[in-house]
Design a protein around this motif. Structure first.
Motif, PDB file in Angstrom:
ATOM      1  N   ALA A  71     -10.057  55.650 -24.433  1.00  0.00           N
ATOM      2  CA  ALA A  71     -10.562  54.459 -23.748  1.00  0.00           C
ATOM      3  C   ALA A  71      -9.960  53.195 -24.361  1.00  0.00           C
ATOM      4  CB  ALA A  71     -12.090  54.419 -23.828  1.00  0.00           C
ATOM      5  N   ARG A  72      -9.826  53.163 -25.694  1.00  0.00           N
ATOM      6  CA  ARG A  72      -9.206  52.005 -26.353  1.00  0.00           C
ATOM      7  C   ARG A  72      -7.747  51.865 -25.933  1.00  0.00           C
ATOM      8  NH1 ARG A  72     -10.108  52.677 -32.633  1.00  0.00           N
ATOM      9  NH2 ARG A  72      -9.616  50.436 -32.711  1.00  0.00           N
ATOM     10  N   ALA A  73      -7.042  52.986 -25.829  1.00  0.00           N
ATOM     11  CA  ALA A  73      -5.632  52.943 -25.420  1.00  0.00           C
ATOM     12  C   ALA A  73      -5.495  52.403 -23.995  1.00  0.00           C
ATOM     13  CB  ALA A  73      -5.011  54.340 -25.518  1.00  0.00           C
ATOM     14  N   LEU A  74      -6.339  52.896 -23.088  1.00  0.00           N
ATOM     15  CA  LEU A  74      -6.280  52.431 -21.701  1.00  0.00           C
ATOM     16  C   LEU A  74      -6.643  50.952 -21.597  1.00  0.00           C
ATOM     17  CD1 LEU A  74      -7.913  55.492 -19.870  1.00  0.00           C
ATOM     18  CD2 LEU A  74      -5.497  54.809 -19.844  1.00  0.00           C
ATOM     19  N   ALA A  75      -7.630  50.509 -22.372  1.00  0.00           N
ATOM     20  CA  ALA A  75      -8.018  49.098 -22.340  1.00  0.00           C
ATOM     21  C   ALA A  75      -6.884  48.210 -22.827  1.00  0.00           C
ATOM     22  CB  ALA A  75      -9.262  48.887 -23.201  1.00  0.00           C
ATOM     23  N   ALA A  76      -6.170  48.654 -23.878  1.00  0.00           N
ATOM     24  CA  ALA A  76      -5.054  47.868 -24.397  1.00  0.00           C
ATOM     25  C   ALA A  76      -3.921  47.788 -23.375  1.00  0.00           C
ATOM     26  CB  ALA A  76      -4.551  48.474 -25.704  1.00  0.00           C
ATOM     27  N   LEU A  77      -3.573  48.908 -22.771  1.00  0.00           N
ATOM     28  CA  LEU A  77      -2.496  48.908 -21.778  1.00  0.00           C
ATOM     29  C   LEU A  77      -2.890  48.104 -20.534  1.00  0.00           C
ATOM     30  CD1 LEU A  77      -1.333  52.636 -21.986  1.00  0.00           C
ATOM     31  CD2 LEU A  77      -0.102  50.613 -22.795  1.00  0.00           C
ATOM     32  N   ALA A  78      -4.170  48.120 -20.195  1.00  0.00           N
ATOM     33  CA  ALA A  78      -4.624  47.386 -19.016  1.00  0.00           C
ATOM     34  C   ALA A  78      -4.417  45.880 -19.178  1.00  0.00           C
ATOM     35  CB  ALA A  78      -6.095  47.685 -18.743  1.00  0.00           C
ATOM     36  N   LEU A  79      -4.452  45.384 -20.413  1.00  0.00           N
ATOM     37  CA  LEU A  79      -4.219  43.954 -20.641  1.00  0.00           C
ATOM     38  C   LEU A  79      -2.831  43.526 -20.189  1.00  0.00           C
ATOM     39  CD1 LEU A  79      -5.796  43.527 -24.210  1.00  0.00           C
ATOM     40  CD2 LEU A  79      -6.750  42.718 -22.048  1.00  0.00           C
ATOM     41  N   LEU A  80      -1.891  44.467 -20.184  1.00  0.00           N
ATOM     42  CA  LEU A  80      -0.516  44.154 -19.782  1.00  0.00           C
ATOM     43  C   LEU A  80      -0.375  43.974 -18.271  1.00  0.00           C
ATOM     44  CD1 LEU A  80       1.353  46.767 -21.997  1.00  0.00           C
ATOM     45  CD2 LEU A  80       1.458  44.280 -22.282  1.00  0.00           C
ATOM     46  N   SER A  92     -10.936  43.545 -22.472  1.00  0.00           N
ATOM     47  CA  SER A  92     -11.184  43.226 -23.883  1.00  0.00           C
ATOM     48  C   SER A  92     -12.551  43.734 -24.327  1.00  0.00           C
ATOM     49  CB  SER A  92     -11.089  41.714 -24.113  1.00  0.00           C
ATOM     50  OG  SER A  92      -9.790  41.228 -23.837  1.00  0.00           O
ATOM     51  N   ALA A  93     -13.534  43.637 -23.436  1.00  0.00           N
ATOM     52  CA  ALA A  93     -14.870  44.117 -23.756  1.00  0.00           C
ATOM     53  C   ALA A  93     -14.876  45.630 -23.951  1.00  0.00           C
ATOM     54  CB  ALA A  93     -15.842  43.718 -22.649  1.00  0.00           C
ATOM     55  N   VAL A  94     -14.151  46.350 -23.097  1.00  0.00           N
ATOM     56  CA  VAL A  94     -14.059  47.808 -23.248  1.00  0.00           C
ATOM     57  C   VAL A  94     -13.395  48.152 -24.588  1.00  0.00           C
ATOM     58  CG1 VAL A  94     -12.990  49.907 -22.344  1.00  0.00           C
ATOM     59  CG2 VAL A  94     -14.038  48.274 -20.780  1.00  0.00           C
ATOM     60  N   GLY A  95     -12.335  47.410 -24.927  1.00  0.00           N
ATOM     61  CA  GLY A  95     -11.665  47.646 -26.200  1.00  0.00           C
ATOM     62  C   GLY A  95     -12.576  47.389 -27.383  1.00  0.00           C
ATOM     63  N   ALA A  96     -13.365  46.313 -27.323  1.00  0.00           N
ATOM     64  CA  ALA A  96     -14.303  45.996 -28.407  1.00  0.00           C
ATOM     65  C   ALA A  96     -15.400  47.047 -28.506  1.00  0.00           C
ATOM     66  CB  ALA A  96     -14.918  44.618 -28.180  1.00  0.00           C
ATOM     67  N   LEU A  97     -15.885  47.521 -27.361  1.00  0.00           N
ATOM     68  CA  LEU A  97     -16.902  48.569 -27.346  1.00  0.00           C
ATOM     69  C   LEU A  97     -16.371  49.833 -28.028  1.00  0.00           C
ATOM     70  CD1 LEU A  97     -19.809  48.881 -25.958  1.00  0.00           C
ATOM     71  CD2 LEU A  97     -18.589  50.205 -24.230  1.00  0.00           C
ATOM     72  N   GLY A  98     -15.134  50.207 -27.684  1.00  0.00           N
ATOM     73  CA  GLY A  98     -14.521  51.390 -28.284  1.00  0.00           C
ATOM     74  C   GLY A  98     -14.246  51.218 -29.764  1.00  0.00           C
TER      75      GLY A  98
END
Length: 401
Positions: A71-80, A92-98
């Motif tokens: 989930a963290r990987a997908l959230a980071a790539l989604a920012l692009l 960013s919220a999903v990344g922080a949650l993970g």
């Protein structure tokens, strides 16, 4: 799992040092938008700790950790993929949650696997994690020398790939035994005792509240020292990054030796020197504004060393006490609630140190003294709880095969 921690922190080091620059130059956000994004993401991330711990008490820990890392990987790539503010906020919220969930899950894994050696494991883990942060920061500095949008984007990709690599490493880790989950058959009687609930444990909740204050050393290095140096006339601005280097070097060199303070009884006693370190750190910060350049440099260096010592002692003490004060059958839930202390500090920490800066030398003295008093309050809390625990009958637990 140590290898996974190293890879995780290298990726986080790549991204953490340039995230503000990415949102500024690539996404085109304003300062106010970036601040709001960080605040909202941080607030959402607070829920990651108790949520991750609670799920890990019910499902296999390694599978939960793998899901979180993906989930963290997908959230980071989604920012692009977007410059839309609402979407950037959501990702960013999903990344922080993970991020907060992964932190608790990693701690829970170590607690279940390392057993009585969990304090030494924690020390090695923090040493490796700090080395990873440093390597990631160096990689980010090298990439930023290119000064292009592509450099920022590739750093974000590197962060995402680090989470994928963590997933592959965790796949090779064995599932640890868990007292909170047992294998039952149709012949087994249904359990009649409900697991302990940390939200009804007033003593543990009070302990977590004191932990939120003790975690403020993190805000000192991320916000307090740089801003204090930037707004003073008697210290060179270049001192700020050097003090950060000092912090990392001390942690790498001393965290493992300080693990001897991590035994349960020693951890409670270590709160006294921890209190002294916080108090002296605040006093030296206050005095740094009263002398010339050389005096200010010496006092600020001493303050950084004292707050780093406090950081290392608290990391060791906090790890042990958070486990020792929790029942084995609900360890994940309890550690998840404990994770709220560090997550909450990320919100109140910047406010606390900026208030100290705005008040001046007296503010820093009050800042250090306030944390020192909280150490003494926590010592009283945990001594009473540990005394009651030692008099109780140890519970019988069944590990999953």
């Amino acid at each position: 799992m140590i290898a996974a921690a190293l890879v995780d922190r290298i990726g986080s080091g790549l991204w953490a040092s340039v995230s503000v620059l990415y949102f500024t130059y690539v996404s085109g956000l304003t300062v106010a938008e970036i601040g709001s994004l960080a605040a909202v993401a941080g607030a959402v991330g607070i829920a990651g700790a108790p949520l991750g711990g609670r799920i890990a008490d019910r499902l296999p820990l390694t599978r939960v950790l793998i899901a979180v890392q993906l989930a963290r990987a997908l959230a980071a790539l989604a920012l692009l993929t977007t410059d839309n503010y609402a979407l950037l906020l959501a990702y960013s919220a999903v990344g922080a949650l993970g991020d907060r969930a992964a932190s608790v899950l990693t701690k829970l894994y170590a607690t279940r696997v390392a057993g009585p050696e969990r304090v030494r494991y924690q020390a090695v883990h923090r040493t490796v994690a700090n080395a990873g942060w440093a390597l990631g920061g160096l990689g980010a500095a090298g990439a930023l020398a290119l000064g292009s949008v592509a450099a920022y984007q590739w750093l974000l990709v590197g962060d995402a790939l680090s989470f994928v690599a963590c997933t592959l490493i965790v796949l090779r880790c064995g599932e640890p035994p868990s007292p909170s989950r047992t294998v039952t058959t149709s012949k087994d009687l249904a359990p009649t005792i409900r697991p302990a609930n940390p939200w009804r444990d007033r003593t543990y909740l009070a302990y977590v509240a004191t932990e939120t204050v003790l975690f403020l050393d993190d805000a000192v290095f991320k916000v307090g020292l740089p801003l204090w140096i930037a707004h003073t006339d008697n210290a060179p601005h270049g001192l700020a990054p050097l003090l950060m280097v000092l912090n990392n070097v001390m942690v790498v060199a001393l965290q493992v030796p300080l693990a001897r303070f991590g035994a349960t009884t020693a951890a409670a006693r270590a709160l006294l020197p921890l209190s002294a370190a916080f108090a002296l750190g605040g006093v030296t910060m206050a005095l740094s504004a009263t002398g010339g350049t050389v005096t200010a440099i010496l006092l600020l260096t001493a303050s950084a060393a004292l707050f780093t010592l406090a950081e290392m002692l608290h990391a060791t003490v906090s790890w042990e006490l958070s486990v020792a004060l929790a029942p084995d059958t609900a360890l994940g839930s309890y550690l998840g609630v404990h994770g709220l202390g560090q997550a909450g500090q990320r919100s109140i920490g910047p406010l606390a140190v900026t208030a100290a800066i705005a008040t001046g030398p007296v503010g820093w003295a009050a800042f250090g003294s306030g944390i020192a008093v909280t150490c003494l309050i926590q010592r009283r809390l945990v001594r009473n709880r540990l005394a009651r625990t030692s008099l109780s009958v140890p519970p019988i637990t069944v590990s999953e095969n």
